[in-house]
Scaffold this motif. Structure first.
Motif, PDB file in Angstrom:
ATOM      1  N   ASP A 120       0.812  -1.218   0.000  1.00 30.36           N
ATOM      2  CA  ASP A 120       0.000   0.000   0.000  1.00 30.36           C
ATOM      3  C   ASP A 120       0.846   1.268   0.000  1.00 30.36           C
ATOM      4  O   ASP A 120       0.323   2.357  -0.215  1.00 30.36           O
ATOM      5  N   THR A 121       2.129   1.142   0.265  1.00 28.82           N
ATOM      6  CA  THR A 121       3.051   2.271   0.144  1.00 28.82           C
ATOM      7  C   THR A 121       4.129   1.893  -0.857  1.00 28.82           C
ATOM      8  O   THR A 121       4.778   0.857  -0.711  1.00 28.82           O
ATOM      9  N   ALA A 122       4.300   2.725  -1.866  1.00 30.63           N
ATOM     10  CA  ALA A 122       5.326   2.470  -2.877  1.00 30.63           C
ATOM     11  C   ALA A 122       5.956   3.799  -3.279  1.00 30.63           C
ATOM     12  O   ALA A 122       5.261   4.685  -3.786  1.00 30.63           O
ATOM     13  N   ILE A 123       7.237   3.927  -3.042  1.00 28.85           N
ATOM     14  CA  ILE A 123       7.975   5.139  -3.405  1.00 28.85           C
ATOM     15  C   ILE A 123       9.210   4.727  -4.190  1.00 28.85           C
ATOM     16  O   ILE A 123      10.028   3.937  -3.711  1.00 28.85           O
ATOM     17  N   LEU A 124       9.333   5.250  -5.387  1.00 25.63           N
ATOM     18  CA  LEU A 124      10.529   5.030  -6.195  1.00 25.63           C
ATOM     19  C   LEU A 124      11.483   6.190  -5.944  1.00 25.63           C
ATOM     20  O   LEU A 124      11.211   7.324  -6.335  1.00 25.63           O
ATOM     21  N   LEU A 125      12.583   5.895  -5.259  1.00 24.92           N
ATOM     22  CA  LEU A 125      13.556   6.929  -4.893  1.00 24.92           C
ATOM     23  C   LEU A 125      14.645   6.981  -5.954  1.00 24.92           C
ATOM     24  O   LEU A 125      15.380   6.010  -6.145  1.00 24.92           O
ATOM     25  N   HIS A 126      14.735   8.118  -6.644  1.00 27.84           N
ATOM     26  CA  HIS A 126      15.780   8.331  -7.659  1.00 27.84           C
ATOM     27  C   HIS A 126      16.867   9.188  -7.041  1.00 27.84           C
ATOM     28  O   HIS A 126      16.647  10.353  -6.708  1.00 27.84           O
ATOM     29  N   ILE A 127      18.048   8.608  -6.868  1.00 29.36           N
ATOM     30  CA  ILE A 127      19.194   9.330  -6.320  1.00 29.36           C
ATOM     31  C   ILE A 127      20.074   9.729  -7.494  1.00 29.36           C
ATOM     32  O   ILE A 127      20.592   8.874  -8.222  1.00 29.36           O
ATOM     33  N   TYR A 128      20.230  11.010  -7.696  1.00 27.31           N
ATOM     34  CA  TYR A 128      20.942  11.511  -8.872  1.00 27.31           C
ATOM     35  C   TYR A 128      22.428  11.161  -8.810  1.00 27.31           C
ATOM     36  O   TYR A 128      22.997  10.945  -7.736  1.00 27.31           O
ATOM     37  N   VAL A 158      14.816  12.426  -5.709  1.00 27.52           N
ATOM     38  CA  VAL A 158      13.370  12.558  -5.909  1.00 27.52           C
ATOM     39  C   VAL A 158      12.719  11.247  -5.492  1.00 27.52           C
ATOM     40  O   VAL A 158      13.153  10.166  -5.908  1.00 27.52           O
ATOM     41  N   GLY A 159      11.684  11.347  -4.658  1.00 27.64           N
ATOM     42  CA  GLY A 159      10.905  10.182  -4.279  1.00 27.64           C
ATOM     43  C   GLY A 159       9.535  10.256  -4.926  1.00 27.64           C
ATOM     44  O   GLY A 159       8.779  11.194  -4.666  1.00 27.64           O
ATOM     45  N   VAL A 160       9.215   9.306  -5.770  1.00 23.79           N
ATOM     46  CA  VAL A 160       7.947   9.305  -6.502  1.00 23.79           C
ATOM     47  C   VAL A 160       6.987   8.317  -5.848  1.00 23.79           C
ATOM     48  O   VAL A 160       7.250   7.111  -5.821  1.00 23.79           O
ATOM     49  N   SER A 161       5.875   8.831  -5.328  1.00 26.14           N
ATOM     50  CA  SER A 161       4.846   7.971  -4.748  1.00 26.14           C
ATOM     51  C   SER A 161       3.912   7.489  -5.850  1.00 26.14           C
ATOM     52  O   SER A 161       3.424   8.289  -6.653  1.00 26.14           O
ATOM     53  N   ILE A 162       3.676   6.188  -5.876  1.00 32.96           N
ATOM     54  CA  ILE A 162       2.763   5.596  -6.852  1.00 32.96           C
ATOM     55  C   ILE A 162       1.503   5.167  -6.093  1.00 32.96           C
ATOM     56  O   ILE A 162       1.578   4.293  -5.220  1.00 32.96           O
ATOM     57  N   PRO A 163       0.348   5.771  -6.389  1.00 28.88           N
ATOM     58  CA  PRO A 163      -0.880   5.403  -5.661  1.00 28.88           C
ATOM     59  C   PRO A 163      -1.171   3.917  -5.784  1.00 28.88           C
ATOM     60  O   PRO A 163      -1.014   3.321  -6.852  1.00 28.88           O
ATOM     61  N   ARG A 164      -1.604   3.325  -4.706  1.00 23.37           N
ATOM     62  CA  ARG A 164      -1.855   1.886  -4.679  1.00 23.37           C
ATOM     63  C   ARG A 164      -2.961   1.480  -5.649  1.00 23.37           C
ATOM     64  O   ARG A 164      -2.972   0.366  -6.164  1.00 23.37           O
ATOM     65  N   ASP A 165      -3.920   2.404  -5.918  1.00 24.78           N
ATOM     66  CA  ASP A 165      -5.067   2.100  -6.776  1.00 24.78           C
ATOM     67  C   ASP A 165      -4.807   2.398  -8.249  1.00 24.78           C
ATOM     68  O   ASP A 165      -5.728   2.300  -9.062  1.00 24.78           O
ATOM     69  N   THR A 166      -3.578   2.774  -8.593  1.00 29.57           N
ATOM     70  CA  THR A 166      -3.271   3.107  -9.982  1.00 29.57           C
ATOM     71  C   THR A 166      -3.504   1.895 -10.875  1.00 29.57           C
ATOM     72  O   THR A 166      -3.045   0.785 -10.578  1.00 29.57           O
ATOM     73  N   LEU A 167      -4.198   2.106 -11.990  1.00 32.94           N
ATOM     74  CA  LEU A 167      -4.439   1.033 -12.947  1.00 32.94           C
ATOM     75  C   LEU A 167      -3.230   0.898 -13.862  1.00 32.94           C
ATOM     76  O   LEU A 167      -2.849   1.837 -14.552  1.00 32.94           O
TER      77      LEU A 167
END
Length: 509
Positions: free
Chosen positions: A95-103, A110-119
């Motif tokens: 239910d929590t998903a964050i893609l952390l991009h370290i330059y 940058v931490g990108v949150s992806i909503p759990r309900d995303t199709l």
């Protein structure tokens, strides 16, 4: 005994005691590291897709490259987590998903949150018995973690889904459960947060205002959805982003020394599941120390550009495509280059570079925007390294937006395009890209699957989606045109920096 003899004896004694002390400390340290290492659970790399996005290319040999880390929060109630989350034991969701991009410059993240309900389209994923599933379109993102119904979830499947969705190569995946959150917050003596209003819902009680929390209250703060705004997952992600910002601030304030990081690692490793590349305590500590130069103001959290699609969430194009491209090119969200990665090295291949020898422009009736967003899965039916990557690049070059890679099979002589009847026009368009392909109607498949056979001949030197750009005979892919002159509203409206007021913008609706 002479004075000189006594001095030599004292020196020998001191040296001996020092040696014993060093050995004792070293032995204790080795024991401690061994204990941490035995705490860590790793997941099987065999479940990671064989067709993957490319690794980034450094500007000069030996230079740093970006690192992408997928952070997953599991809501499993197994292994004692029910005491913190309530409910019954069973397979958890991410239910929590964050893609952390370290330059690559190690000065931005940058931490990108992806909503759990995303199709999304969930690509082929490995089951516990070794079989692989078929790709499935229009699935909730957090369902990927449940594929195979394993008690510990399926982190590799979620990683495959993120790579297919973003075109970014995920270097590491970390899964933390409720117990891990509780232990880590206690290890750093609490995290400063702000609760926007009193909450007394679903057995969670929180008091309004700034406060320091750790242990079970920290778990409640992060998992609470009801009692805030419109009770949505979007608002919960805002609070999770603020919480992580505060946690980073606390760790930076204490310093990235071993006395700070080792107790945190001790707490974390008891409830972490990680990929094999982070499978030791020292690897985790080294990774944490590599981030110590990043200022709070240079850490940004962003939720993927989104809109409601009934009870679910749909990604907003082209804003989300711009977001993924910025990260693939290691650019900040305002489009600035860090200058550390070869320009365009990880960008989506351009039409001129990726179109295969057999892939002329389609002559079928132009497709609508909705049809171009149809889920298309490309499978390597031959086994030749990178074949599906070349095929998917050729498809994307024609404007298709939702292209993912399936699991390699092998043994296919002729290219086949299988389609669900509603996607007949899409299949016809793809048939023009792959002359001689056999079209097969497959009701219920929820999209189009292109299985490449030995008859497919990509252009010589065309970049692959799983090769390392810059290798001999593999030119780097070119950018796909100019980036927007300003940050797209879908990105700007869903962003916050880590130094933002912890009480600001914590709910949605």
């Amino acid at each position: 005994m002479s004075a000189s003899s006594r001095r030599r004896r004292v020196v020998r004694t001191v040296i001996g005691l020092a040696a014993v002390l060093v050995l004792t400390v070293a032995g204790a340290g080795a024991w401690f590291y061994h204990r941490l290492d035995t705490n860590i659970t790793t997941f099987d790399a065999g479940g990671v897709a064989t067709e993957r996005p490319p690794a980034p290319v450094p500007v000069t040999p030996g230079a740093s490259v970006p690192v992408n880390v997928l952070l997953l929060g599991s809501d499993t109630r197994n292994d004692g987590n029910a005491d913190l989350g309530g409910g019954d034991e069973g397979v958890g969701h991410s239910d929590t998903a964050i893609l952390l991009h370290i330059y690559a410059d190690r000065k931005h993240a940058v931490g990108v949150s992806i909503p759990r309900d995303t199709l999304v389209t969930i690509p082929a994923c490995r089951l516990p018995n070794g079989d692989w599933t078929k790709p499935k379109a229009n699935q909730m993102f957090n369902e990927a973690f449940t594929i195979g119904a394993s008690a510990n979830g399926n982190p590799a499947c979620t990683q495959n889904t993120v790579e297919a969705l973003t075109g970014l190569r995920v270097d590491h995946t970390i899964v933390v459960d409720f117990k891990g959150v509780s232990a880590m917050t206690e290890a750093i003596n609490g995290v400063d947060v702000c609760v926007p209003n009193d909450v007394n819902s679903h057995n969670i009680k929180l008091k309004k205002g700034p406060q320091k929390i750790s242990g079970p209250p920290a778990v409640d703060y992060l998992r609470a959805r009801y009692g805030f705004g419109d009770n949505s997952d979007i608002g919960r992600m805002k609070r999770q982003q603020a919480f992580l910002s505060s946690m980073i601030r606390k760790i930076q304030g204490q310093g990235f020394s071993l006395p700070t990081l080792l107790p945190l690692a001790d707490a974390a490793t008891k409830s972490l599941t990680v990929d094999e590349g982070l499978g030791t305590a020292m690897k985790l500590v080294d990774f944490a120390q590599s981030l110590q130069q990043i200022k709070l103001s240079d850490i940004t959290f962003v939720t993927t550009p989104w809109r409601y699609a009934g009870d679910r969430v749909a990604l907003v194009h082209p804003d989300v495509d711009t977001l993924w491209r910025l990260l693939r090119e290691d650019r900040t969200l305002d489009g600035q280059s860090t200058g550390q990665v070869a320009d365009g090295a990880t960008a989506t291949p351009s039409p001129s570079a990726s179109a295969g020898a057999q892939t002329p422009a389609p002559t079928a009736t132009p497709l609508s925007a909705e049809q171009l967003a149809a889920p298309v899965t490309v499978i390597n039916g031959v086994g030749t390294d990178g074949l599906a990557g070349r095929g998917s690049a050729a498809i994307r070059a024609q404007g298709f937006q939702n292209v993912s890679l399936g699991q390699t099979t092998g043994g296919r002589l002729r290219t086949e395009i299988a389609y669900d009847p509603p996607f007949k026009a899409v299949a016809d368009q793809l048939a023009a890209l792959f002359p001689g392909a056999r079209l097969t109607e497959e009701p219920g498949s929820e999209g189009v699957t292109v299985t490449l056979g030995r008859d497919y001949r990509p252009a010589a030197g065309a970049p692959t989606a799983d090769a390392t750009p810059g290798a001999p005979g593999t030119p780097a892919a070119a950018p796909t045109g100019p980036l927007p002159s300003a940050m797209p509203s879908g990105i700007a409206e869903n962003s916050r920096t880590a130094d933002t007021d912890p009480c600001a913008n914590l709910t949605f609706g």
